[in-house]
Write a protein that holds these residues in place. Structure first.
Motif, PDB file in Angstrom:
ATOM      1  N   GLU A  53       0.820  -1.222   0.000  1.00 55.94           N
ATOM      2  CA  GLU A  53       0.000   0.000   0.000  1.00 55.94           C
ATOM      3  C   GLU A  53       0.849   1.265   0.000  1.00 55.94           C
ATOM      4  O   GLU A  53       0.495   2.266  -0.626  1.00 55.94           O
ATOM      5  CB  GLU A  53      -0.925  -0.019   1.223  1.00 55.94           C
ATOM      6  N   ILE A  69      -2.251   7.333   1.495  1.00 56.00           N
ATOM      7  CA  ILE A  69      -3.603   7.201   0.934  1.00 56.00           C
ATOM      8  C   ILE A  69      -3.915   5.741   0.661  1.00 56.00           C
ATOM      9  O   ILE A  69      -3.188   5.080  -0.074  1.00 56.00           O
ATOM     10  CB  ILE A  69      -3.745   7.980  -0.389  1.00 56.00           C
ATOM     11  N   PRO A  70      -4.992   5.232   1.262  1.00 61.30           N
ATOM     12  CA  PRO A  70      -5.389   3.861   0.930  1.00 61.30           C
ATOM     13  C   PRO A  70      -5.877   3.838  -0.509  1.00 61.30           C
ATOM     14  O   PRO A  70      -6.938   4.371  -0.814  1.00 61.30           O
ATOM     15  CB  PRO A  70      -6.536   3.570   1.903  1.00 61.30           C
ATOM     16  N   ARG A  91      -5.672  -1.059  -1.704  1.00 60.76           N
ATOM     17  CA  ARG A  91      -6.759  -1.894  -1.176  1.00 60.76           C
ATOM     18  C   ARG A  91      -8.108  -1.514  -1.820  1.00 60.76           C
ATOM     19  O   ARG A  91      -8.824  -2.397  -2.295  1.00 60.76           O
ATOM     20  CB  ARG A  91      -6.798  -1.759   0.343  1.00 60.76           C
ATOM     21  N   PRO A  92      -8.470  -0.229  -1.875  1.00 57.99           N
ATOM     22  CA  PRO A  92      -9.733   0.110  -2.548  1.00 57.99           C
ATOM     23  C   PRO A  92      -9.780  -0.339  -4.002  1.00 57.99           C
ATOM     24  O   PRO A  92     -10.783  -0.891  -4.449  1.00 57.99           O
ATOM     25  CB  PRO A  92      -9.793   1.638  -2.441  1.00 57.99           C
ATOM     26  N   GLU A 115      -9.657  -4.361  -3.995  1.00 57.55           N
ATOM     27  CA  GLU A 115     -10.687  -5.090  -3.251  1.00 57.55           C
ATOM     28  C   GLU A 115     -12.056  -4.425  -3.367  1.00 57.55           C
ATOM     29  O   GLU A 115     -13.018  -5.037  -3.795  1.00 57.55           O
ATOM     30  CB  GLU A 115     -10.256  -5.230  -1.790  1.00 57.55           C
ATOM     31  N   SER A 116     -12.140  -3.133  -3.024  1.00 61.89           N
ATOM     32  CA  SER A 116     -13.461  -2.497  -3.034  1.00 61.89           C
ATOM     33  C   SER A 116     -14.045  -2.446  -4.440  1.00 61.89           C
ATOM     34  O   SER A 116     -15.255  -2.548  -4.618  1.00 61.89           O
ATOM     35  CB  SER A 116     -13.375  -1.085  -2.467  1.00 61.89           C
ATOM     36  N   LEU A 117     -13.193  -2.265  -5.454  1.00 61.19           N
ATOM     37  CA  LEU A 117     -13.692  -2.161  -6.828  1.00 61.19           C
ATOM     38  C   LEU A 117     -13.598  -3.492  -7.570  1.00 61.19           C
ATOM     39  O   LEU A 117     -13.696  -3.528  -8.802  1.00 61.19           O
ATOM     40  CB  LEU A 117     -12.923  -1.076  -7.588  1.00 61.19           C
ATOM     41  N   GLY A 164      -4.392 -12.462   1.480  1.00 59.60           N
ATOM     42  CA  GLY A 164      -4.931 -11.324   0.743  1.00 59.60           C
ATOM     43  C   GLY A 164      -4.970 -11.630  -0.742  1.00 59.60           C
ATOM     44  O   GLY A 164      -4.573 -12.715  -1.177  1.00 59.60           O
ATOM     45  N   PRO A 165      -5.456 -10.659  -1.519  1.00 62.29           N
ATOM     46  CA  PRO A 165      -5.532 -10.859  -2.964  1.00 62.29           C
ATOM     47  C   PRO A 165      -4.142 -11.104  -3.540  1.00 62.29           C
ATOM     48  O   PRO A 165      -3.164 -10.498  -3.095  1.00 62.29           O
ATOM     49  CB  PRO A 165      -6.068  -9.521  -3.482  1.00 62.29           C
TER      50      PRO A 165
END
Lengths: 441, 441
Positions: A131, A138-139, A142-143, A146-148, A333-334
């Motif tokens: 990261e 700034i994260p 991960r976003p 993972e989030s997208l 993790g991914p």
């Protein structure tokens, strides 16, 4: 509570020192978050004897060691903060092959050798988290991954180099010329004595490669990134940008594109005009931001400090907690996701709007000639602004010129290059003062 | 490839329909990201016969069922998008107890019963993910609980309700009164026929409770959130805010605070003056943003669309990929972290700057009297601006008044309340026109 995890730290610079301090000072909180204690067992440095601020004379000094290999071999988690290619790469591979999880902030190494490292981590069944390698605190990794993960990213526009953002911001707010602003940044410690890694866009290009890889599930290396720094940006460019409702930002851009029937991605770093009401225009000083356009999510922006010991340590520790939790609770993790394997399109496949400034002879018919050169290349004009000016020739003569500011609709980079070449051939064109891309409009 | 995962969808509204469509249309990409196919096996609705846009007449219609329980019982992952407390709670618990992982966007349920649901998921060893419950498409849950897991959050300031942000933005840019702006928002579909859940801050308060729980590792329920909506904000307030370099935003605030020797957190929702150069001031229209101050990371901001079918579906699908990957690869996401168990401090423990506007008699000595009332409560004045005005009395008389705008330094809410009470007792004070908190300065 499970057995404590042994953490080895490689490097004890600004970020390393902050990570070490926070590991010790917040040990109880970290243990609550991980599910077991996370013990810092050593800090590998080249020379143990060098005096180090915030380390020498503290209990951290007892953890220093010059034997990085032995340290790595005894660790559950290795945090690599040395930077550079070697010995970082060899030590990370050694850690992975020994079964340790790895956290790194090394953007240069990932942009060059990411795929080999990801593959090694995958084969060994360990985590490789990074990261802190893009946009500091700034994260964003991960976003994006993972989030997208259930969305499709169309474009990423990032202000990922704080030094150049500071320099351009000072040029905008204070009217400074580039070299003045760079000197100021150097005196504040924002820019290196040799500022070329920042000013010429190399740092941003490494981050662009990593961001593009994540966002488009495609392997992108530094060589795939076309790069133009801010060295040619003048105070005059900045002033003109403001007059037309823009600010100039150095952007790292990765976008899905179709060119010649081929859908692929285009990854580039260059200064660009950004509309003053765009969220990226409000990113001032040494801050970073990454603006993402995704099919379902729409527009997203992630904003924060992109460098500095404490901010970067936050990202490193967030990763450390994640990989440590995986060791305690199982799971991983991914891993690298490169299934899309989109072709990386050449630089001239990019389509953008442009602003071209020309000094031309102040006589009737010149605008028609200029417009014809654009039309020849199918470049369509959105707006023209013409002002009268006087310039002093080399021989001292003071002559009247017309200054043209032409804004185009989106056109391929190749068409624009050809247009500019054709314009410079025109007798009536005295000077192509600047050509700047417009992004985010 | 492992056996496909069975996904049950509860609810087929705007978000549910988008999730269902994307699950089908992007099946291959999702399979690449998860490591196996993710099959939508059914969509539970109250009445199968109701016509549904984008569903009726498509293959999705065949997936509709009124038997939610049977659907849940056969699923590996349950996606709850019904909203409301029941039957959502019962169905989620049934899913968890049956060993399914759950993804939900139900902020009302989480703000009310989150801890019981988290505990059930933890006991059953399944994931309960809820990125879409706060700020729609914006990845905020994952960054706060994973990326910042090694940091310490000091404060969260969120624009988490798009309706009120749209309304306040229109009041700012167009000078509209509140009711005009609300009507406009209703006509555009941004506000409900009964806009009170948004306008009175209930929606923002539920999100504040969830954000505070995550950021401070403490259980915070809706009852812990002090709440004030935007109902009292006038066009005049907005105009005064602009004159003093601010914009008015409805903020969800959670901050670490020490009051009376006790360190705890304070969670509240209210309109606030935000400096025009603060990143939150640039969040326009129906966009949301969450601004986080953390000890090491410093200032971070997350920006994007907080509502709408497609954006919310992005967050839901990101969660779905995460929980699905855990089922394929093993491991689990973070469980509820409430180890810090900080006390929730009462509303009057909050310390903020205030802007107070008063109409007072236009005669010498009044400002001294007013200043003395502030001093009595240890409220220190940062600035006073006095302007002359004329007001028309109820009896038609036209009298001269002085209009005072007082900006205080940070003071406890309780001191300000006492000050305002004392001011209204002064003969010379005709009217306390408005009292607004200043945040982000």
């Amino acid at each position: 509570m499970p057995a404590p995890l042994k953490v080895a730290l490689l490097g004890c610079g600004v970020v390393g020192t902050q990570v070490a301090r926070r590991l010790v000072e917040h040990a109880d909180e970290l243990a609550s978050r991980v599910g077991t204690r996370v013990d810092l067992v050593g800090i590998a440095v080249r020379d143990v004897a060098v005096p180090r601020e915030d380390v020498t004379g503290t209990p951290l000094a007892d953890l220093l060691t010059a034997d990085a290999e032995a340290l790595v071999d005894g660790a559950d988690v290795v945090v690599e903060l040395m930077g550079g290619i070697e010995p970082a790469r060899t030590l990370i591979l050694r850690a992975i092959q020994g079964g340790a999880s790895v956290v790194t902030a090394n953007k240069a190494l990932l942009a060059q050798d990411g795929p080999a490292l990801y593959a090694a981590a995958d084969a060994a069944g360990v985590d490789l988290y990074f990261e802190a390698a893009v946009a500091g605190a700034i994260p964003i990794v991960r976003p994006v991954r993972e989030s997208l993960a259930g969305d499709q990213v169309q474009r990423v526009l990032g202000i990922v180099n704080g030094t150049t953002n500071y320099v351009l911001d000072r040029m905008t707010t204070e009217g400074l010329e580039l070299d003045q602003a760079v000197k100021e940044a150097q005196s504040l410690g924002y820019a290196e004595a040799d500022p070329s890694a920042d000013v010429d866009g190399y740092d941003a290009a490494a981050k662009a490669a990593i961001l593009a890889s994540l966002a488009f599930h495609t392997r992108v290396s530094l060589d795939d990134v076309s790069r133009e720094g801010i060295g040619a940006v003048t105070a005059d460019d900045v002033a003109w940008a403001q007059r037309t409702g823009h600010v100039i930002k150095l952007l790292a851009i990765a976008e899905r594109n179709t060119s010649g029937g081929v859908t692929g991605i285009q990854v580039r770093v260059h200064p660009a005009l950004v509309p003053a009401d765009h969220p990226l225009a409000g990113v001032h000083g040494a801050f970073n931001a990454v603006f993402v356009e995704a099919e379902a999510a729409g527009e997203l922006m992630f904003y924060g400090r992109g460098a500095g010991g404490a901010p970067t340590s936050s990202a490193v520790l967030g990763d450390l907690v994640s990989v440590a939790r995986h060791r305690v609770l199982g799971g991983r993790g991914p891993v690298e996701s490169s299934y899309a394997a989109l072709p990386v399109l050449p630089a001239d496949a990019a389509r953008t709007k442009f602003q071209v400034r020309l000094d031309v002879a102040d006589r009737p018919g010149v605008l028609a000639q200029v417009a014809a050169r654009l039309a020849d290349q199918d470049v369509s004009i959105e707006a023209v602004r013409q002002t009268a000016a006087r310039v002093v020739e080399d021989d001292g003569a003071d002559v009247a010129v017309a200054r043209l500011l032409i804004t185009t609709h989106a056109a391929p980079e190749s068409a624009l290059t050809a247009t500019v070449a054709a314009l410079t051939q025109l007798d009536a064109v005295r000077d192509v003062v600047s050509v700047l891309r417009v992004e985010g409009a």
